[in-house]
Design a protein around this motif. Structure first.
Motif, short mmCIF file in Angstrom:
data_model
loop_
_atom_site.label_atom_id
_atom_site.label_comp_id
_atom_site.label_asym_id
_atom_site.label_seq_id
_atom_site.Cartn_x
_atom_site.Cartn_y
_atom_site.Cartn_z
N GLY A 177 -13.45 -4.11 19.07
CA GLY A 177 -13.12 -3.73 17.70
C GLY A 177 -13.53 -4.74 16.65
O GLY A 177 -13.40 -4.47 15.45
N CYS A 178 -14.02 -5.91 17.08
CA CYS A 178 -14.43 -6.94 16.11
C CYS A 178 -15.63 -7.72 16.65
O CYS A 178 -15.52 -8.93 16.89
N PRO A 179 -16.76 -7.04 16.86
CA PRO A 179 -17.96 -7.76 17.31
C PRO A 179 -18.38 -8.81 16.28
O PRO A 179 -17.97 -8.74 15.11
N PRO A 180 -19.16 -9.81 16.71
CA PRO A 180 -19.58 -10.87 15.79
C PRO A 180 -20.15 -10.33 14.48
O PRO A 180 -20.94 -9.39 14.47
N VAL A 192 -9.85 -9.14 7.81
CA VAL A 192 -10.58 -7.92 7.46
C VAL A 192 -11.43 -7.49 8.65
O VAL A 192 -12.13 -8.31 9.26
N TYR A 193 -11.35 -6.20 8.99
CA TYR A 193 -12.10 -5.62 10.10
C TYR A 193 -13.10 -4.61 9.54
O TYR A 193 -12.72 -3.64 8.90
N ASP A 194 -14.39 -4.83 9.82
CA ASP A 194 -15.42 -3.90 9.33
C ASP A 194 -15.73 -2.78 10.32
O ASP A 194 -16.23 -1.73 9.91
N GLU A 195 -15.48 -3.00 11.61
CA GLU A 195 -15.86 -2.00 12.60
C GLU A 195 -14.74 -1.68 13.60
O GLU A 195 -15.00 -1.32 14.74
N MET A 196 -13.50 -1.82 13.16
CA MET A 196 -12.36 -1.44 14.00
C MET A 196 -12.11 0.05 13.76
O MET A 196 -11.29 0.45 12.93
N ILE A 197 -12.85 0.90 14.50
CA ILE A 197 -12.85 2.33 14.21
C ILE A 197 -13.17 3.14 15.47
O ILE A 197 -13.92 2.68 16.34
#
Length: 199
Positions: free
Chosen positions: A44-47, A60-65
């Protein structure tokens, strides 16, 4: 809703993360403790998709989806992000999490169930807590999830000793009752207050 939870597996993962080293240290705003290091790992939080402030209280998470339909054809999906916060504590001081609030969005067709869970724990301490929210479609709105480190109040770190705080945020999307439907579940932000006191 807060539920006591043993975190043995998470603690092992946490210690492995710390041993492997991490991102550049961030200094805390309170001179009674210093945020030494913040790391985040998981699907849910790749580099490059996770960010935080210097005080270690806003994430802040940009790709936790998660989406449905899933390209792999799964009706039940899961993702997570394990955040570790290494804290150097001054002599005669202990720290705790006063509260935490995660914010996200869900769009769910009828019968599709979404679940967001936050688990909090100190490394080396078998106690901890879990807070979660569950949404059932039809649903199309923002949501938030709040929680503390322990049921009914705060859990404090050992007096005057460095501590590693772990936060495991996870999402689950279950479309088994409506596999032909569509859904999206995300978390965008976690706001958390670290507090310190004399011991």
């Amino acid at each position: 809703m807060l539920i006591p939870s043993a975190q043995t597996g998470l603690q092992k993962a946490l210690l492995a993360i710390i041993a492997a080293g991490g991102v550049a240290p961030a200094e805390g705003a309170d001179d009674s403790y210093i945020i030494e290091e913040i790391r985040a790992v998981g699907p849910g939080c790749p580099p490059g998709t996770f960010d935080f402030d210097a005080e270690g209280q806003h994430f802040v998470y940009d790709e936790m989806i998660l989406w449905h339909p899933d390209p792999a054809g799964r009706t039940v999906q899961y993702t997570n992000c394990l955040t570790t916060i290494a804290i150097d504590v001054a002599e005669g001081i202990q720290v705790s999490v006063a509260h935490a609030r995660a914010r996200g969005h869900a769009t769910l067709d009828p019968g599709i169930v979404a679940r967001h869970t936050m688990k909090f724990f100190f490394a080396g301490d078998p106690s901890g807590a879990m807070s979660h929210t569950e949404l059932t479609g039809p649903f199309d709105d923002d949501y938030d999830l709040s929680g503390q480190l322990s049921p009914g109040g705060e859990a404090w770190s050992t007096c005057g000793e460095p501590v590693v705080l772990g936060i495991d945020s996870s999402l689950q999307l279950n479309a088994s009752h409506n596999p032909a439907g569509t859904a999206e579940l995300s978390v965008d932000r976690l706001d958390m207050k670290i507090q310190a006191r004399r011991c």
